[in-house]
Write an enzyme that holds these catalytic residues in place. Structure first.
Site, PDB file in Angstrom:
ATOM      1  N   SER A   1       0.794  -1.342   0.029  1.00  0.00           N
ATOM      2  CA  SER A   1       0.005  -0.086   0.040  1.00  0.00           C
ATOM      3  C   SER A   1       0.836   1.270  -0.165  1.00  0.00           C
ATOM      4  CB  SER A   1      -0.878  -0.130   1.147  1.00  0.00           C
ATOM      5  OG  SER A   1      -1.423   1.329   1.440  1.00  0.00           O
TER       6      SER A   1
ATOM      7  N   TYR B   1      -2.639  -0.118  10.110  1.00  0.00           N
ATOM      8  CA  TYR B   1      -2.711  -0.787   8.675  1.00  0.00           C
ATOM      9  C   TYR B   1      -1.297  -0.586   7.963  1.00  0.00           C
ATOM     10  CZ  TYR B   1      -4.142  -1.167   3.663  1.00  0.00           C
ATOM     11  OH  TYR B   1      -3.956  -1.517   2.360  1.00  0.00           O
TER      12      TYR B   1
END
Length: 344
Positions: A141, A166
């Site tokens: 990501s 995350y």
């Protein structure tokens, strides 16, 4: 046909990827259909892929539309069920897209990210080692860049200061992948996705929320007074990039570790983004401004030269075209009944 395992096939990117690759590969797809966002949307994606039968945990289902596609509902944390797949199918490559997504939700429920993104990912790469599968492409990501001040983000930038849990789990995936590449000669390629959007997208994403609320006359929230920029990347550009990379990986008889940015390379100001949506929807937004949220980045901007050099990656969908296609899909999916009422 070469055989590939794709995890997260009921998800946004996974669904589109199966649709793109279905004529070229035999595909086994895994998903746990969790409730982070509407399971109905995930089930409807699977129906589009021909999975119409009642879905039972741990049972393999064959697609009624796509001869080359089978679906298997399990949690990646369930190593016993996962190993059943690895014992019965010899994969040429694994594409691991399954993950607990969302920056803000990771503040509320970090355990979900630990289980899915770290333990689940470990089970995939450990199973690959055990069953001698030596090619893995996995989802990372853009959030791993943290509070990086250098723009655009390059794969050579430091990524050891994640500002959300995350992001920390995604960075952990990259570290684990490198270790398994180094110790066990498994090719590992990580893709740092930059704000993917489009039809069949995730309802927790800003473009989806904004569309829904604008049409209903509800207030949308812009953080950091709207002074944010995002490198929005249309789904068709993303999956074409993955397809080209997969072909390249399967052709080359080498062991490698690589990380690639996969983005649009054209950040959009959030206020401009809202203006484009207003124009497409024919309706003005009611806007509330709030401070920057913990874990949010001010700007994302992908340097894609490395991926461009390898596979001539060139995203060509501009934001207006991409949002128009999303809104078209949204209207068809949710129907108009005075306002846009979602399914349960």
């Amino acid at each position: 046909m070469k055989k590939i395992l794709i995890t997260g096939v009921a998800g946004f990117i996974g669904y589109h990827l199966v649709n793109l690759l279905k004529e070229k590969y035999e595909i086994i797809g895994i998903d746990n259909i969790n409730e982070y966002y509407s399971p109905q949307l995930k089930l409807d994606r699977l129906k589009e892929l021909g999975i119409n039968d009642k879905i039972v945990y741990g049972k393999i289902l064959e697609s009624h539309k796509i001869k080359s596609f089978k679906f298997y509902k399990i949690n990646l944390e369930d190593l016993t069920k996962l190993e059943y797949i690895f014992k019965n199918y010899k994969f040429d490559c694994i594409i691991n897209l399954a993950a607990q997504a969302g920056v803000r939700y990771s503040l509320e429920n970090p355990a979900a990210y630990l289980n899915s993104n770290i333990i689940g990912f470990f089970n995939i790469i450990e199973s690959a080692k055990k069953y001698k599968i030596n090619k893995i492409i996995f989802a990372s990501s853009s959030s791993v860049y943290g509070d990086n001040k250098k723009i655009p983000f390059s794969e050579d930038d430091r990524t050891d200061t994640p500002i959300s849990f995350y992001a920390a789990t995604k960075k952990c995936n990259e570290i684990l992948a490198y270790n398994y590449y180094y110790l066990y000669n498994i090719s590992m390629i990580g893709l740092r996705f930059f704000t993917v959007y489009g039809p069949w997208g995730r309802p927790d994403m800003a473009y989806f929320i904004f569309t829904d609320k604008i049409l209903k006359g509800e207030t949308i929230t812009l953080f950091n007074e709207g002074k944010l920029r995002r490198d929005f990347t249309y789904i068709d550009d993303i999956i074409k990039g993955i397809e080209l990379l997969l072909e390249d990986v399967l052709e080359k008889n080498i062991t490698e570790f690589n990380i690639y940015n996969i983005g649009n390379n054209k950040p959009v100001n959030i206020l401009n983004f809202v203006n484009i949506l207003e124009e497409i929807l024919g309706k003005k937004a009611n806007i509330e401004y709030k401070p920057l949220q913990p874990g949010d980045l001010i700007e994302t901007f992908a340097d894609i030269d490395k991926l461009k050099e390898r596979i001539s990656f060139k995203p060509d969908t501009d934001i207006k075209e991409g949002l128009f296609k999303f809104v078209e899909w949204y209207k068809n999916y949710y129907k108009i009944r005075g306002c846009y009422d979602k399914k349960d």
